[in-house]
Write an enzyme that holds these catalytic residues in place. Structure first.
Site, PDB file in Angstrom:
ATOM      1  N   LYS A 282     110.597  30.993  -5.962  1.00 57.49           N
ATOM      2  CA  LYS A 282     110.745  30.740  -7.441  1.00 57.49           C
ATOM      3  C   LYS A 282     110.171  29.351  -7.857  1.00 57.49           C
ATOM      4  CE  LYS A 282     115.215  33.138  -7.764  1.00 57.49           C
ATOM      5  NZ  LYS A 282     114.738  34.091  -8.745  1.00 57.49           N
ATOM      6  N   ARG A 356     119.380  42.933  -3.584  1.00 58.17           N
ATOM      7  CA  ARG A 356     119.448  44.427  -3.492  1.00 58.17           C
ATOM      8  C   ARG A 356     119.514  44.695  -1.980  1.00 58.17           C
ATOM      9  NH1 ARG A 356     114.243  45.829  -6.716  1.00 58.17           N
ATOM     10  NH2 ARG A 356     115.374  43.969  -7.936  1.00 58.17           N
TER      11      ARG A 356
HETATM   12  N1  BES Z   1     118.960  36.141  -8.790  1.00 56.99           N
HETATM   13  C1  BES Z   1     117.622  36.749  -9.258  1.00 56.99           C
HETATM   14  C2  BES Z   1     117.721  37.566 -10.566  1.00 56.99           C
HETATM   15  C3  BES Z   1     118.337  36.348 -11.737  1.00 56.99           C
HETATM   16  C4  BES Z   1     117.074  36.005 -12.620  1.00 56.99           C
HETATM   17  C5  BES Z   1     119.341  36.234 -11.852  1.00 56.99           C
HETATM   18  C6  BES Z   1     117.640  35.251 -13.501  1.00 56.99           C
HETATM   19  C7  BES Z   1     119.868  35.259 -13.047  1.00 56.99           C
HETATM   20  C8  BES Z   1     119.019  35.021 -13.858  1.00 56.99           C
HETATM   21  C9  BES Z   1     117.204  38.036  -8.324  1.00 56.99           C
HETATM   22  O1  BES Z   1     117.422  37.768  -6.839  1.00 56.99           O
HETATM   23  C10 BES Z   1     115.527  37.807  -8.390  1.00 56.99           C
HETATM   24  O2  BES Z   1     115.176  36.766  -8.091  1.00 56.99           O
HETATM   25  N2  BES Z   1     115.198  38.918  -8.694  1.00 56.99           N
HETATM   26  C11 BES Z   1     113.779  39.204  -9.067  1.00 56.99           C
HETATM   27  C12 BES Z   1     113.301  40.594  -8.598  1.00 56.99           C
HETATM   28  C13 BES Z   1     111.798  40.707  -8.781  1.00 56.99           C
HETATM   29  C14 BES Z   1     111.348  39.934  -7.594  1.00 56.99           C
HETATM   30  C15 BES Z   1     111.751  42.260  -8.662  1.00 56.99           C
HETATM   31  C16 BES Z   1     113.388  38.943 -10.492  1.00 56.99           C
HETATM   32  O3  BES Z   1     114.287  39.503 -11.340  1.00 56.99           O
HETATM   33  O4  BES Z   1     112.618  38.110 -10.882  1.00 56.99           O
HETATM   34 ZN    ZN Z   2     115.926  36.524  -5.952  1.00 48.05          ZN
END
Ligand code: BES
Ligand code: ZN
Ligand code: ZN
Length: 506
Positions: A282, A356
């Site tokens: 990230k 997931r």
């Molecule tokens: N934990 C994150 C989702 C999230 C984002 C929670 C912002 C709270 C605030 C999750 O694991 C994630 O990173 N999801 C990705 C999925 C994508 C790579 C398909 C996302 O939402 O960007």
């Molecule tokens: Zn994530």
């Protein structure tokens, strides 16, 4: 904070502050406890109303000093909006704001009118419940890492008394206040876990906190270690854990209040104690918020505490797979193929879609344990934040009737949910060239494709998926919410379990 129910006139209460309701669009017609208070104050409140200084709008607060005319040195006027439109949610938010204000001015003992009950909108039990729930939620602070002698350290409310004129409702009010306290304390426990920095809450720490809570309430708690997860074939969850030096912990809490062979409700929570994204790392800005990526796990663990304290006549099991998601030489790489407990293979396109991956095995395990129905709770997708913001939790299901019951429980809690569709066409986005599915479905409908991914592991069991990525935290104090973790959807889960127990527990 002690909460008790007193019989008598609020105006006579010996406290640092009295708290009483005012309503919108009502001039000069004081009702309930306010009548005697304003009389003692020589009509000062009536004048403030006439001059428009006090309007009675929801959560409007006006602090009046009594200058020796009452035994309490101050009165807090709490706006509740229009008399006929008062709801439990309005009272909860108002009680939270009022309690925070009274704490800020240094009150230790406060006396409340039964907000909303004097106007006939709520019964006394519902009023006491809403006041207790609102005050306990609103007064929450996460200060364990701050100097103990800080500015506000001695500012705390020790006792909140609710004054009833009529003694016959005392028992009902006490029941309401106790229920409200149990729900709010459970939400606050979830907040404590979610606010905790990731170096203070590793998967091992989370498992220990869950174990201690379960023990306190007489529940069974099992922690599956990495070896046990391997034996069960949880290759999908383990692929997330393999990049971290912290061992994964699969937390299982069992409450058995129902029939031996009766159904068992399954609550499943995402427990990523820190989400860096893994190799698909990230960006730096805001990454600290990912310490709360275990908010789903916190919610289901905390809900179990309330379920036990309420002695529900039902069986409920909580599952919380817990791990960090870290980049390292041993981390999963984009393109890797992993195998979940039900034998399905997954091509990991993006290691940041890790929630997931751990939920997949948790759902399989829930099915192996025979749990039904299933509710999973997860900070799963940024797409859900875009779609619904920080107000509403996304909800998806394979069973609309079950979801309606979750909505009903949410309405009672004052927590908001909105359904997103689960049409099978969305499944196409998850097609992989090398495995049974990919773990991401591209930019479009990211919240829905995440749910469609999870559906592969539900095996037809009635199931609701709640995406709380937007609702896990609040950027400011607002009603029952305090800046930081919200404790959503603990109270909804508990209300649901109460309703479900009434129908299915015996
Ligand atoms: N934990 C994150 C989702 C999230 C984002 C929670 C912002 C709270 C605030 C999750 O694991 C994630 O990173 N999801 C990705 C999925 C994508 C790579 C398909 C996302 O939402 O960007
Ligand atoms: Zn994530
Ligand atoms: Zn995550």
């Amino acid at each position: 904070m002690d909460i008790d129910i007193q019989r008598g006139e609020l105006a006579d209460a010996k406290a640092d502050a009295l708290a009483v309701a005012v309503f919108q669009e009502e001039h000069g017609k004081h009702s309930g406890s306010l009548k005697a208070i304003d009389k003692a104050l020589g009509g000062a409140i009536g004048r403030m109303r006439e001059e428009g200084e006090v309007r009675g709008k929801p959560s409007e607060l006006t602090l009046v000093h009594t200058l020796g005319k009452l035994s309490a040195p101050r009165v807090l006027l709490i706006g509740l909006g229009k008399r006929e439109k008062v709801t439990a949610q309005i009272v909860r938010d108002a009680a939270a704001e009022a309690a925070r204000r009274l704490r800020a001015v240094g009150a230790h003992r406060v006396a409340f009118a039964p907000l909303g009950a004097e106007s006939g909108s709520l019964d006394v039990e519902a009023s006491a419940r809403a006041i207790a729930e609102g005050a306990v939620l609103g007064l929450y602070r996460f200060d364990r890492h701050k100097a103990k002698n800080g500015d506000d350290a001695d500012r705390r409310i020790d006792r909140l008394s609710i004054y009833l004129k009529d003694g016959k409702d005392k028992g009902a009010a006490e029941r309401g206040a106790q229920a409200g306290r149990i729900l709010a304390e459970a939400a606050n426990f979830a907040r404590d876990l979610a606010n905790e920095p990731a170096n203070h809450l590793t998967p091992t720490d989370l498992a220990e906190r869950a174990r201690a809570m379960a023990k306190e309430h007489g529940m069974e708690c099992r922690i599956l270690e990495r070896e046990e997860m391997q034996r069960l074939g949880m290759g999908s969850a383990l692929s997330v854990a393999q990049g971290s030096v912290q061992p994964p912990k699969f937390i299982v809490i069992e409450y058995r209040g129902g029939k031996k062979n009766g159904p068992t409700l399954g609550l499943i929570g995402k427990g990523i104690t820190f989400d860096t994204g893994g190799i698909s790392i990230k960006p730096a800005a805001g990454m600290e918020e990912m310490k709360a990526d275990m908010s789903g796990a916190a919610a289901v663990i905390a809900a179990m505490g309330a379920i036990a304290r309420l002695k529900l006549k039902a069986n409920v099991t909580a599952l919380a797979p817990a791990t960090e998601n870290m980049p390292s030489g041993s981390a999963t790489k984009p393109g890797d193929v992993v195998r979940a407990m039900n034998g399905k293979t997954i091509e990991v396109i993006n290691t940041d879609a890790e929630g997931r991956l751990i939920l997949a095995d948790a759902l399989c395990y829930a099915n192996q344990l025979g749990l039904s129905p299933l509710i999973d709770v997860a900070t799963l997708t940024g797409a859900c934040v875009v779609a619904l913001g920080s107000i509403t939790t996304g909800a998806m299901t394979n069973d609309d009737a079950l979801l309606r019951r979750v909505f009903d429980a949410g309405a009672v809690a004052g927590e908001k949910f909105w359904q997103l569709p689960m049409f099978d066409e969305y499944k196409e986005q998850l097609k992989s060239d090398v495995a049974d599915m990919k773990n991401v479905g591209g930019r479009e409908a990211g919240t829905i494709t995440a749910a469609k991914f999870l559906e592969n592991f539900v095996d037809g069991t009635p199931w609701v998926h709640l995406d709380m990525a937007g609702t896990d935290g609040s950027t400011r104090d607002r009603g029952v919410l305090v800046k930081g973790a919200t404790g959503t959807p603990v109270r909804t889960l508990v209300n649901f379990a109460v309703d479900w127990a009434a129908e299915n527990g015996r």
